[in-house]
Motif scaffolding. Structure first.
Motif, PDB file in Angstrom:
ATOM      1  N   TYR A   1       0.927  -1.055   0.006  1.00 61.66           N
ATOM      2  CA  TYR A   1       0.032  -0.237   0.104  1.00 61.66           C
ATOM      3  C   TYR A   1       0.856   1.244  -0.003  1.00 61.66           C
TER       4      TYR A   1
ATOM      5  N   TYR B   1      -5.904   0.585   9.259  1.00 58.32           N
ATOM      6  CA  TYR B   1      -7.047   1.049   8.768  1.00 58.32           C
ATOM      7  C   TYR B   1      -8.440   0.622   9.609  1.00 58.32           C
TER       8      TYR B   1
ATOM      9  N   PHE C   1      -4.002  10.541   6.115  1.00 58.34           N
ATOM     10  CA  PHE C   1      -3.448   9.609   5.224  1.00 58.34           C
ATOM     11  C   PHE C   1      -4.010   9.367   3.932  1.00 58.34           C
ATOM     12  N   GLU C   2      -5.444   9.680   3.824  1.00 62.21           N
ATOM     13  CA  GLU C   2      -6.013   9.032   2.655  1.00 62.21           C
ATOM     14  C   GLU C   2      -6.930  10.166   2.211  1.00 62.21           C
TER      15      GLU C   2
ATOM     16  N   HIS D   1      -1.304  -2.406   6.764  1.00 58.43           N
ATOM     17  CA  HIS D   1      -2.209  -1.294   6.576  1.00 58.43           C
ATOM     18  C   HIS D   1      -3.676  -1.597   6.891  1.00 58.43           C
TER      19      HIS D   1
ATOM     20  N   GLN E   1       3.806   0.267   2.318  1.00 65.38           N
ATOM     21  CA  GLN E   1       3.414  -0.400   3.646  1.00 65.38           C
ATOM     22  C   GLN E   1       2.858  -1.651   3.329  1.00 65.38           C
TER      23      GLN E   1
ATOM     24  N   ASN F   1       1.518   4.539   1.087  1.00 66.94           N
ATOM     25  CA  ASN F   1       1.196   5.510   2.355  1.00 66.94           C
ATOM     26  C   ASN F   1       1.655   6.894   2.010  1.00 66.94           C
ATOM     27  N   TYR F   2       1.039   8.005   2.237  1.00 63.51           N
ATOM     28  CA  TYR F   2       1.251   9.309   1.681  1.00 63.51           C
ATOM     29  C   TYR F   2       1.032  10.083   3.284  1.00 63.51           C
ATOM     30  N   TYR F   3       2.309  10.362   3.613  1.00 64.05           N
ATOM     31  CA  TYR F   3       2.165  11.528   4.986  1.00 64.05           C
ATOM     32  C   TYR F   3       3.261  12.508   5.038  1.00 64.05           C
TER      33      TYR F   3
END
Length: 316
Positions: free
Chosen positions: A189, A209, A276-277, A205, A200, A191-193
């Motif tokens: 996955y 989640y 995150f999403e 994840h 990830q 992951n944007y942060y």
């Protein structure tokens, strides 16, 4: 304390309604799986051979929109999409993957709200029912501190919540593997942060989640527990908690469009996945801010529950 929790746990499972809740949850997951399976032809879209070029064109369009946008929240969203697309192009990771067990596990997490309904019902009745049935007197004549009794009840509610979420995760995984199979290769996955994209493990994840998606339910369960202890009325606790479960987020989103103070409301902070999403509901919100607000609300709910329960006269 352990004996008190065991006692409360047995009380919950002596009620026929508890098993009915679990069966309804499993049947609902099964129904969702069957519906998705029947529509799988529409889900499995063929990967375009020129996907890198398509993503690059999409990025160019997003950059133009970002320049024109005056909304910082929209700009953050564009930055996220551009960063993820760039990462896919750089690391040769196509955006479209075959629908698999992990896709189903994530999609079925929408039923966390259904599990939340059942957990709220248990939480709302675990204290109020003692007063309604008159068994509270038998419970309090024991040489046990009232705080321990109430804490055991709350821990039992949390254990029941964990059980329901575990049933959802495990059963959706088994059902998803049967209906959709395992992926051909391990797909992480993205992951944007904080401006960075990292890979990830998909199972990690999904566990995160599920945990973050259940925060609003846990907060409402705590509120229902507080109302049950303060007002001794399970109907009020269930009604108010379910009303907020289904409408609290929508009302908060409407308020956030016009007022910055909406960021201090409970439901503006329960969705930590927004960091995150998605994008924060109100500009300037951060994870530490939301966690702080959640702790304040949680402490308030627990203080009211314990203070009133300890002070209440049950001799009459």
């Amino acid at each position: 304390m352990i004996n008190l929790i065991k006692n409360e746990w047995m009380k919950i499972f002596r009620r026929p309604g508890t098993m009915v809740m679990i069966i309804i949850l499993i049947l609902s997951l099964t129904l969702v799986g069957i519906v998705i399976k029947s529509q799988q032809k529409n889900i499995d879209i063929q990967q375009d051979k020129n996907w890198q070029q398509i993503l690059q064109e999409e990025n160019n369009a997003l950059k133009q929109q970002m320049v024109k946008s005056q909304n910082n929240t929209e700009k953050q969203y564009f930055k996220k999409e551009i960063a993820i697309n760039d990462y896919r192009i750089k690391h040769d990771m196509p955006p479209k993957e075959k629908y698999s067990v992990w896709s189903f596990v994530k999609d079925s997490s929408q039923l966390i709200m259904l599990a939340g309904v059942f957990i709220i019902i248990v939480s709302a009745g675990i204290v109020a029912s003692e007063f309604n049935w008159g068994t509270i007197k038998l419970l309090l004549i024991r040489p046990i501190n009232r705080s321990k009794i109430l804490l055991a009840k709350y821990f039992t509610v949390l254990l029941f919540a964990i059980l329901m979420l575990a049933i959802m995760f495990v059963f959706s995984g088994i059902l998803g593997a049967i209906l959709f199979g395992l992926p051909d290769r391990a797909v992480p996955y993205l992951n944007y942060y904080n401006g960075h994209v990292t890979e990830q493990n998909i199972v990690v994840h999904l566990l995160i989640y599920y945990g973050l998606s259940s925060i609003d339910t846990i907060m409402l369960v705590t509120m229902a527990f507080m109302i049950s202890a303060v007002f001794r009325n399970s109907s009020l606790a269930i009604g108010l908690s379910l009303f907020l479960l289904f409408t609290g987020g929508q009302f908060t989103a409407l308020l956030a469009m016009k007022f910055d103070w909406a960021k201090y409301l409970l439901f503006a902070n329960t969705d930590l996945m927004q960091y995150f999403e998605g994008t924060p509901l109100v500009e300037g919100m951060t994870i530490p801010f939301s966690i702080t607000i959640l702790i304040i609300y949680f402490a308030l709910f627990m203080f009211l529950a314990f203070y009133v329960f300890k002070k209440r006269d049950v001799a009459a």
